[in-house]
Each structure stands twice: as C-alpha cells, then as structure tokens.
Scaffold this motif. Structure first.
Motif, short mmCIF file in Angstrom:
data_model
loop_
_atom_site.label_atom_id
_atom_site.label_comp_id
_atom_site.label_asym_id
_atom_site.label_seq_id
_atom_site.Cartn_x
_atom_site.Cartn_y
_atom_site.Cartn_z
N LEU A 30 37.03 63.50 42.66
CA LEU A 30 37.09 63.53 41.20
C LEU A 30 38.03 62.44 40.70
N GLY A 31 39.17 62.27 41.37
CA GLY A 31 40.10 61.21 41.00
C GLY A 31 39.47 59.84 41.14
N LYS A 32 38.69 59.65 42.21
CA LYS A 32 37.98 58.38 42.41
C LYS A 32 36.99 58.14 41.28
N GLU A 33 36.26 59.18 40.90
CA GLU A 33 35.28 59.05 39.81
C GLU A 33 35.98 58.66 38.49
N ILE A 34 37.12 59.26 38.24
CA ILE A 34 37.86 58.95 37.01
C ILE A 34 38.33 57.50 37.03
N LEU A 35 38.87 57.04 38.18
CA LEU A 35 39.34 55.66 38.28
C LEU A 35 38.20 54.66 38.13
N TYR A 62 37.62 51.93 35.17
CA TYR A 62 37.56 50.49 35.47
C TYR A 62 36.25 49.88 34.97
N PHE A 63 35.11 50.52 35.29
CA PHE A 63 33.81 49.94 34.95
C PHE A 63 33.30 50.36 33.58
N GLY A 64 33.70 51.53 33.12
CA GLY A 64 33.16 52.03 31.85
C GLY A 64 31.69 52.40 32.02
N ILE A 65 30.99 52.51 30.92
CA ILE A 65 29.55 52.80 30.96
C ILE A 65 28.83 51.46 30.84
N SER A 66 28.33 51.00 31.98
CA SER A 66 27.70 49.68 31.99
C SER A 66 26.73 49.58 33.16
N LYS A 67 26.11 48.41 33.27
CA LYS A 67 25.21 48.16 34.39
C LYS A 67 25.98 48.11 35.71
N MET A 123 28.47 50.03 36.48
CA MET A 123 28.67 51.42 36.89
C MET A 123 27.38 51.96 37.51
N ASP A 124 26.24 51.62 36.93
CA ASP A 124 24.96 52.04 37.50
C ASP A 124 24.77 51.45 38.89
N ALA A 125 25.16 50.19 39.07
CA ALA A 125 25.04 49.56 40.39
C ALA A 125 25.97 50.24 41.39
N PHE A 126 27.16 50.61 40.94
CA PHE A 126 28.09 51.32 41.83
C PHE A 126 27.49 52.64 42.29
N TYR A 127 26.92 53.40 41.37
CA TYR A 127 26.33 54.69 41.74
C TYR A 127 25.11 54.51 42.64
N ALA A 128 24.34 53.46 42.41
CA ALA A 128 23.19 53.19 43.28
C ALA A 128 23.66 52.85 44.69
#
Length: 112
Positions: free
Chosen positions: A30-35, A39-44, A46-51
């Motif tokens: 959860l801490g990692k997700e918050i950080l 850092y990335f915000g809601i952006s492409k 962030m989508d690439a990170f999740y992919a």
C-alpha cells in the motif's frame, strides 16, 4: 521453562508468522502504491507502470501464496520426523522454484 508444542501447535505458529508477514507485506505494498501514485499521478506513465507490474504480481499471487499455504505444513511435518529429510525436501523445492522462475525470466526477457 521449556514447553513442548504439538505438531498442530507448531503448524499454527508457523501459519501465524506467515499471516503476520503477509499483513506487513500488504501494508508495504500500500505504501508503494501511494508513493508511485504520488510520483506519476494519473497519467499514461501510471498505466504503463501497472501494465509492467501485472505479470510479477500475478506470479506472486498464484505461485508464492499457494506455495506458502501448501509447503509450510508439509515441511513442518517432515522436520518433526527427520530434520535431514526436511532439509532435503526444502532444497529440492527451492531448486525447482529457482529453475522455474529463471526460465520464466528468460522467456519474458526474450519476448519483451
């Protein structure tokens, strides 16, 4: 004062340790997700990170979670009967997991 525990009590203690470790792991996640979100915000990006993190998370959830639930009780039963045999079972299992994940990493690297 030296207290002897039954096999079921030893398994319960090992399971409790795993539950606590899992809980701490989820808190750190959860801490990692918050950080990362900070850092990335809601952006492409962030989508690439999740992919990119989907495959490692899937591997962790499917293999390692079930591995702990299945292997720990078996290992404890072997350890109570024969310590040397339990170490051999752990060594063989660890080697198979290492080879499996090494092969997976090589395949992911080739097809990336």
């Amino acid at each position: 004062m030296n207290v002897e525990f039954t096999t079921n009590q030893k398994i319960a203690r090992a399971s409790a340790i795993l539950i606590i470790a899992s809980l701490l792991g989820h808190i750190l996640s959860l801490g990692k997700e918050i950080l990362v979100a900070n850092y990335f915000g809601i952006s492409k990006l962030m989508d690439a990170f999740y992919a990119a993190i989907t495959v490692p998370n899937l591997t962790n959830n499917v293999f390692l979670s079930t591995f702990g639930a299945v292997f720990i009780p078996i290992f404890i039963k072997y350890k109570i009967k024969n310590r040397e045999e339990s170490n051999q079972v752990a060594s063989i299992t660890t080697n198979y997991f290492f080879l499996f994940f090494l092969l997976g990493a090589i395949l992911i690297y080739i097809f990336a």
